[in-house]
Design an enzyme around this catalytic site. Sequence first.
Site, PDB file in Angstrom:
ATOM      1  N   GLY A 140      26.721  46.349  89.297  1.00 44.13           N
ATOM      2  CA  GLY A 140      27.553  47.539  89.497  1.00 44.13           C
ATOM      3  C   GLY A 140      28.555  47.392  90.623  1.00 44.13           C
TER       4      GLY A 140
ATOM      5  N   ASP B  68      29.594  39.449  85.030  1.00 41.98           N
ATOM      6  CA  ASP B  68      30.077  40.673  85.680  1.00 41.98           C
ATOM      7  C   ASP B  68      31.464  40.457  86.279  1.00 41.98           C
ATOM      8  OD1 ASP B  68      28.348  38.950  87.328  1.00 41.98           O
ATOM      9  OD2 ASP B  68      28.927  40.240  88.975  1.00 41.98           O
ATOM     10  N   ASN B  69      31.945  39.227  86.267  1.00 47.01           N
ATOM     11  CA  ASN B  69      33.275  38.941  86.811  1.00 47.01           C
ATOM     12  C   ASN B  69      34.264  38.562  85.721  1.00 47.01           C
ATOM     13  OD1 ASN B  69      32.383  39.472  89.388  1.00 47.01           O
ATOM     14  ND2 ASN B  69      31.944  37.348  89.875  1.00 47.01           N
TER      15      ASN B  69
ATOM     16  N   ASP C 229      38.146  39.824  90.234  1.00 43.93           N
ATOM     17  CA  ASP C 229      37.212  39.486  91.310  1.00 43.93           C
ATOM     18  C   ASP C 229      37.533  38.156  91.973  1.00 43.93           C
ATOM     19  OD1 ASP C 229      36.019  41.873  90.998  1.00 43.93           O
ATOM     20  OD2 ASP C 229      33.987  41.118  90.695  1.00 43.93           O
TER      21      ASP C 229
HETATM   22  P1  AMP Z   1      30.520  39.149  93.114  1.00 42.56           P
HETATM   23  O1  AMP Z   1      29.825  38.076  92.321  1.00 42.56           O
HETATM   24  O2  AMP Z   1      30.981  38.717  94.443  1.00 42.56           O
HETATM   25  O3  AMP Z   1      31.633  39.755  92.319  1.00 42.56           O
HETATM   26  O4  AMP Z   1      29.457  40.325  93.422  1.00 42.56           O
HETATM   27  C1  AMP Z   1      28.253  40.503  92.756  1.00 42.56           C
HETATM   28  C2  AMP Z   1      27.700  41.880  93.021  1.00 42.56           C
HETATM   29  O5  AMP Z   1      27.448  42.072  94.410  1.00 42.56           O
HETATM   30  C3  AMP Z   1      28.583  43.031  92.591  1.00 42.56           C
HETATM   31  O6  AMP Z   1      27.758  44.025  92.053  1.00 42.56           O
HETATM   32  C4  AMP Z   1      29.216  43.467  93.887  1.00 42.56           C
HETATM   33  O7  AMP Z   1      29.600  44.818  93.847  1.00 42.56           O
HETATM   34  C5  AMP Z   1      28.088  43.238  94.881  1.00 42.56           C
HETATM   35  N1  AMP Z   1      28.569  43.032  96.256  1.00 42.56           N
HETATM   36  C6  AMP Z   1      29.212  41.952  96.749  1.00 42.56           C
HETATM   37  N2  AMP Z   1      29.488  42.118  98.062  1.00 42.56           N
HETATM   38  C7  AMP Z   1      29.008  43.338  98.418  1.00 42.56           C
HETATM   39  C8  AMP Z   1      28.990  44.111  99.624  1.00 42.56           C
HETATM   40  N3  AMP Z   1      29.499  43.652 100.767  1.00 42.56           N
HETATM   41  N4  AMP Z   1      28.412  45.325  99.577  1.00 42.56           N
HETATM   42  C9  AMP Z   1      27.877  45.807  98.451  1.00 42.56           C
HETATM   43  N5  AMP Z   1      27.867  45.138  97.296  1.00 42.56           N
HETATM   44  C10 AMP Z   1      28.421  43.928  97.260  1.00 42.56           C
HETATM   45 MG    MG Z   2      32.069  40.840  91.036  1.00 39.08          MG
END
Ligand code: AMP
Ligand code: MG
Length: 528
Positions: free
Chosen positions: A105, A275-276, A285
């Site tokens: 999410g 998710d990306n 992302d």
């Molecule tokens: P990513 O692979 O970097 O796109 O992120 C994977 C998941 O981690 C996603 O659900 C992001 O919303 C969550 N996420 C990444 N960094 C943070 C953060 N600093 N605070 C909260 N959620 C995060």
């Molecule tokens: Mg992401």
Amino acid sequence: MSRSLDTLRFDNRFTRQLPADPESTNQRRQVMGACYSRVLPQQTRQPVLVACAREVAELLDLTLETCASEQFLRVFSGNEVLTAMDPYAMCYGGHQFGHWAGQLGDGRAINLGETLNGRGERWALQLKGAGPTPYSRTADGLAVLRSSVREFLCSEAMHHLGVPTTRALSLVLTGDPVVRDMFYDGNPQAEPGAIVCRVAPSFTRFGNFEIFAARQQWDVLQQLLDYTIRTDFPHLPEPDIDTYLMWFDEVCRRTAAMIVHWMRVGFVHGVMNTDNLSVLGLTIDYGPYGWLEDYDPDWTPNTTDAEGRRYRFGQQPQIGQWNLGQLARALAPIVGQVEPLQESLMRYSSLYNDGYNAMMAQKLGLSTFDPATDVDLINDLQSVLQLRETDMTIFFRSLAEVAPVADEADAQAPFEAAYYQTDPLTEAQHHDTLNWMRRYADRVRRDGAPHDTRRQAMNAVNPKYVLRNYLAQLAIDKSAEGDHTMVQELLEVLRRPYDEHPGKEEFAQKRPEWARHRAGCSMLSCSS
Ligand code: AMP
Ligand code: MG
């Protein structure tokens, strides 16, 4: 108080038409049976505008004067929510590094709402780094300056390169420190917090569909699917099973086209988790992404991926298909048949291959791809580029300068201009390179286009300026000291990446040696 943003017209269809989480606190939780949770951005202490992308402002019918206003800064730092906005975080799941990760999410993205511009286009606005949501898990919902500069500049650079992507309107420093352990090595540091406002027709990912399949909430899955087709794919017929199949086929085609572009410009996404990946086929992302310097299909910028290299440059097309396979699995129970989904997945491969060949022919300045000769020509070029470290961007740009009747010294020039090593070529390297250049010259002569025509065509697909990893890092270093001029300067040059920019040639040069192993220039972690 200035009210300059009142011209924005909102039509918040996502929250109006899809099931909401009944709770609206940002307490971390599993959200069941809902596409989103309402949540408000967190207040920031002392926001400062670092940069604004004028083309994105234009998409929203905002003037530059409005972008410089106090209200703009309040709204795009999360300090003011316009009454017409309806802020929310999306619920999605995803496969991370090949494994189902459950609910993810929008952990640090808050959608402000969807605007309609004067041309009737729908643009969703999203703040990244504006505080916690129910999906933040153990993290803080915030973002630091370095990753925000990277996302802001790269979104715009990609757009101007002609690569489908989410856009970035603004980059704001929050004035609040954010603690990050950049290399996960027990050295947490306070860094400047920042917020990027991302803009896209929608931010829907493969994982938005996967989460409801994993939870067997078929009714919600179908609602989201119907909504997405009607809103983001209005050219498709009214939703039914055939439309779902057409939709999936289109997602496959868009994903293939997007990855062909990545391969054209030398972009490595770095975290191609499901998710990306956007169902619209937009690059989304921007985390530990990187740009190929020396041509190396095995390169990945992401230190978290250093071992398995799942997301290395040369494997992006296959990962695209693997991810589409996960989306197909999520849809299969709804469409009630597997074969047509599999056919689309198969078509992805042939579409990608055809797209790749056509794209490489263009990079080489050939007016058509001739399978009889060009498969080998392209494969052998890939080997020759890896004989020694050869800068991909510089090589293709220099190749356009060589006339097909060039003598041997000229023939070597595009390679020489792009080599990172300075020692003389070995006999074998010299032989292989010259041999390739002779075949290329023959092929160009057979193609028959005049030199100038070929040169222009090549320069329209081979950029001179890309967001080299070390350039982004230099801009970040300056910004962290309060000097944002390099962010703005890069944004300006990258608006026209195929053109010459007299006085800015330094941005088109090879990566300097000091940047070879420097953090942020060659290695990036997911910490952001
Ligand atoms: P990513 O692979 O970097 O796109 O992120 C994977 C998941 O981690 C996603 O659900 C992001 O919303 C969550 N996420 C990444 N960094 C943070 C953060 N600093 N605070 C909260 N959620 C995060
Ligand atoms: Mg992401």
